[in-house]
Structure formats: structure tokens, C-alpha cells
Design a protein around this motif. Structure first.
Motif, PDB file in Angstrom:
ATOM      1  N   TYR A 116     -50.865 -13.593 -13.063  1.00  0.00           N
ATOM      2  CA  TYR A 116     -51.233 -13.059 -11.761  1.00  0.00           C
ATOM      3  C   TYR A 116     -52.676 -12.538 -11.791  1.00  0.00           C
ATOM      4  O   TYR A 116     -53.424 -12.716 -10.837  1.00  0.00           O
ATOM      5  N   TYR A 117     -53.065 -11.916 -12.884  1.00  0.00           N
ATOM      6  CA  TYR A 117     -54.434 -11.417 -13.003  1.00  0.00           C
ATOM      7  C   TYR A 117     -55.448 -12.560 -13.035  1.00  0.00           C
ATOM      8  O   TYR A 117     -56.565 -12.423 -12.537  1.00  0.00           O
ATOM      9  N   SER A 118     -55.054 -13.677 -13.593  1.00  0.00           N
ATOM     10  CA  SER A 118     -55.913 -14.861 -13.564  1.00  0.00           C
ATOM     11  C   SER A 118     -56.095 -15.343 -12.124  1.00  0.00           C
ATOM     12  O   SER A 118     -57.201 -15.735 -11.728  1.00  0.00           O
ATOM     13  N   TYR A 119     -55.033 -15.292 -11.341  1.00  0.00           N
ATOM     14  CA  TYR A 119     -55.148 -15.660  -9.928  1.00  0.00           C
ATOM     15  C   TYR A 119     -56.075 -14.693  -9.195  1.00  0.00           C
ATOM     16  O   TYR A 119     -56.876 -15.106  -8.350  1.00  0.00           O
ATOM     17  N   PHE A 120     -55.972 -13.398  -9.497  1.00  0.00           N
ATOM     18  CA  PHE A 120     -56.878 -12.407  -8.893  1.00  0.00           C
ATOM     19  C   PHE A 120     -58.334 -12.780  -9.194  1.00  0.00           C
ATOM     20  O   PHE A 120     -59.182 -12.812  -8.310  1.00  0.00           O
ATOM     21  N   ASP A 121     -58.601 -13.016 -10.477  1.00  0.00           N
ATOM     22  CA  ASP A 121     -59.948 -13.361 -10.925  1.00  0.00           C
ATOM     23  C   ASP A 121     -60.441 -14.632 -10.240  1.00  0.00           C
ATOM     24  O   ASP A 121     -61.605 -14.740  -9.850  1.00  0.00           O
ATOM     25  N   THR A 122     -59.553 -15.597 -10.070  1.00  0.00           N
ATOM     26  CA  THR A 122     -59.909 -16.878  -9.459  1.00  0.00           C
ATOM     27  C   THR A 122     -60.332 -16.706  -8.006  1.00  0.00           C
ATOM     28  O   THR A 122     -61.372 -17.234  -7.594  1.00  0.00           O
ATOM     29  N   VAL A 123     -59.562 -15.979  -7.205  1.00  0.00           N
ATOM     30  CA  VAL A 123     -59.914 -15.846  -5.791  1.00  0.00           C
ATOM     31  C   VAL A 123     -61.202 -15.051  -5.620  1.00  0.00           C
ATOM     32  O   VAL A 123     -62.047 -15.404  -4.787  1.00  0.00           O
ATOM     33  N   VAL A 124     -61.402 -14.014  -6.397  1.00  0.00           N
ATOM     34  CA  VAL A 124     -62.627 -13.217  -6.274  1.00  0.00           C
ATOM     35  C   VAL A 124     -63.848 -14.051  -6.654  1.00  0.00           C
ATOM     36  O   VAL A 124     -64.824 -14.134  -5.902  1.00  0.00           O
ATOM     37  N   ASN A 125     -63.811 -14.669  -7.814  1.00  0.00           N
ATOM     38  CA  ASN A 125     -64.986 -15.410  -8.277  1.00  0.00           C
ATOM     39  C   ASN A 125     -65.245 -16.675  -7.467  1.00  0.00           C
ATOM     40  O   ASN A 125     -66.402 -17.027  -7.229  1.00  0.00           O
ATOM     41  N   GLU A 126     -64.201 -17.339  -6.999  1.00  0.00           N
ATOM     42  CA  GLU A 126     -64.399 -18.498  -6.111  1.00  0.00           C
ATOM     43  C   GLU A 126     -65.134 -18.067  -4.865  1.00  0.00           C
ATOM     44  O   GLU A 126     -66.072 -18.737  -4.410  1.00  0.00           O
ATOM     45  N   TYR A 127     -64.720 -16.950  -4.290  1.00  0.00           N
ATOM     46  CA  TYR A 127     -65.370 -16.460  -3.079  1.00  0.00           C
ATOM     47  C   TYR A 127     -66.844 -16.143  -3.339  1.00  0.00           C
ATOM     48  O   TYR A 127     -67.729 -16.582  -2.597  1.00  0.00           O
ATOM     49  N   LEU A 128     -67.118 -15.376  -4.391  1.00  0.00           N
ATOM     50  CA  LEU A 128     -68.494 -14.961  -4.672  1.00  0.00           C
ATOM     51  C   LEU A 128     -69.400 -16.154  -4.969  1.00  0.00           C
ATOM     52  O   LEU A 128     -70.538 -16.210  -4.495  1.00  0.00           O
ATOM     53  N   ILE A 129     -68.898 -17.104  -5.737  1.00  0.00           N
ATOM     54  CA  ILE A 129     -69.700 -18.289  -6.066  1.00  0.00           C
ATOM     55  C   ILE A 129     -69.934 -19.137  -4.826  1.00  0.00           C
ATOM     56  O   ILE A 129     -71.057 -19.572  -4.563  1.00  0.00           O
ATOM     57  N   SER A 130     -68.889 -19.348  -4.020  1.00  0.00           N
ATOM     58  CA  SER A 130     -69.028 -20.194  -2.832  1.00  0.00           C
ATOM     59  C   SER A 130     -69.973 -19.586  -1.803  1.00  0.00           C
ATOM     60  O   SER A 130     -70.607 -20.307  -1.040  1.00  0.00           O
ATOM     61  N   LYS A 131     -70.105 -18.266  -1.784  1.00  0.00           N
ATOM     62  CA  LYS A 131     -71.001 -17.595  -0.844  1.00  0.00           C
ATOM     63  C   LYS A 131     -72.415 -17.428  -1.409  1.00  0.00           C
ATOM     64  O   LYS A 131     -73.281 -16.843  -0.756  1.00  0.00           O
ATOM     65  N   GLY A 132     -72.647 -17.899  -2.635  1.00  0.00           N
ATOM     66  CA  GLY A 132     -73.966 -17.770  -3.247  1.00  0.00           C
ATOM     67  C   GLY A 132     -74.286 -16.355  -3.683  1.00  0.00           C
ATOM     68  O   GLY A 132     -75.451 -16.021  -3.902  1.00  0.00           O
TER      69      GLY A 132
END
Length: 143
Positions: free
Chosen positions: A36-52
Motif C-alpha cells: 500500500y505504501y508503494s501505491y502511495f509513493d506511486t501516485v504522489v511521484n507520478e503526479y509531481l513528475i507529470s506536472k513538471g
């Protein structure tokens, strides 16, 4: 102390579909709690990377996790698809508290919800730094 409750989708600002993997399940037939913590990390970092807002390879500023927490309400299991909801609960001068809700695909309530706190630091010195303007702009949308 009141017991944590599942939440609805309306309280989250951004969603990312995540495909569970066979290896996510544990011997009890559901996604293991550490995943579950990996999923947390995934959504946060995907968002930050996709927004530049985050350059994971060459950025001068990186986020370090200093606190995590999760409450579990219903099991997730392979081959479920998970929909990870994201919001920002607190935006400090050098830290952010992200809150994440994990939903089984199409379900109205969180199967799990939790948070983690990033402190943003200089990549080299590891000393806290003010949040960069592009990061603040991306995070304001999630409040």
C-alpha cells in the motif's frame, strides 16, 4: 479517540489507476500491507513528475519521506485494479503532507487511506529548503 472511517472519492483531487501484480498478494490472498505504501509513493511521484514539479534525475531539490500512516478498511487483491486518490492536507515552507485514498476500481469508499509527509531538501546537502515555486503551484491544485 475516534475510529478512522473510509472516505468517498469526492475528497480527492487527482486519481491514478494502478494495476495490482501477482506478487502484491501475500499468503493470505490479499495485497500485503507494505505494498500500500508503494501505491502511495506511486501516485504522489507520478503526479509531481507529470506536472513538471519534480526532476528525479537532475533536480536540485528532492523530497524525503519522514512520516507515513495507513488505515485499512477493505482488502485489495490481485487482479483488482486500484484507483489511487491524492490530495494535499498541509503545505509548509519545506514540507508537504499528502493524503492518499486507495479504492478498488469502481468502489465508492476507500479500501485504505493514509498519508505521508515529504520534507524537501537540497539533493547534495540533504538540508531542508523552501518549496520551489513550480512545486507549490502543482500542489496548490490538490488542496
Amino acid at each position: 479517540m475516534s475510529r478512522p472511517q473510509a472516505e468517498t472519492r469526492e475528497t480527492y483531487r487527482h486519481f491514478l489507476p494502478i494495476t495490482t501484480r501477482w506478487m502484491d498478494n501475500d499468503i493470505y490472498g490479499h495485497v500485503n500491507n507494505v505494498v500500500y505504501y508503494s501505491y502511495f509513493d506511486t501516485v504522489v511521484n507520478e503526479y509531481l513528475i507529470s506536472k513538471g514539479a519534480l526532476d528525479i534525475h537532475a533536480g536540485d531539490v528532492i523530497g524525503l519521506v519522514v512520516e507515513t500512516h495507513c488505515n485499512y478498511f477493505a482488502p485489495l487483491a490481485f487482479p483488482h485494479r486500484v484507483e489511487a486518490g491524492l490530495r494535499v492536507a498541509h503545505l509548509g515552507s519545506s514540507s508537504v503532507r499528502y493524503e492518499v485514498g486507495l479504492f478498488a476500481q469502481g468502489e465508492p469508499l476507500t479500501a485504505a487511506r493514509g498519508h505521508f509527509v515529504h520534507v524537501y531538501v537540497d539533493r547534495t546537502t540533504r538540508k531542508p529548503v523552501p518549496l520551489p515555486a513550480p512545486l507549490v503551484a502543482a500542489l496548490e491544485v490538490l488542496r
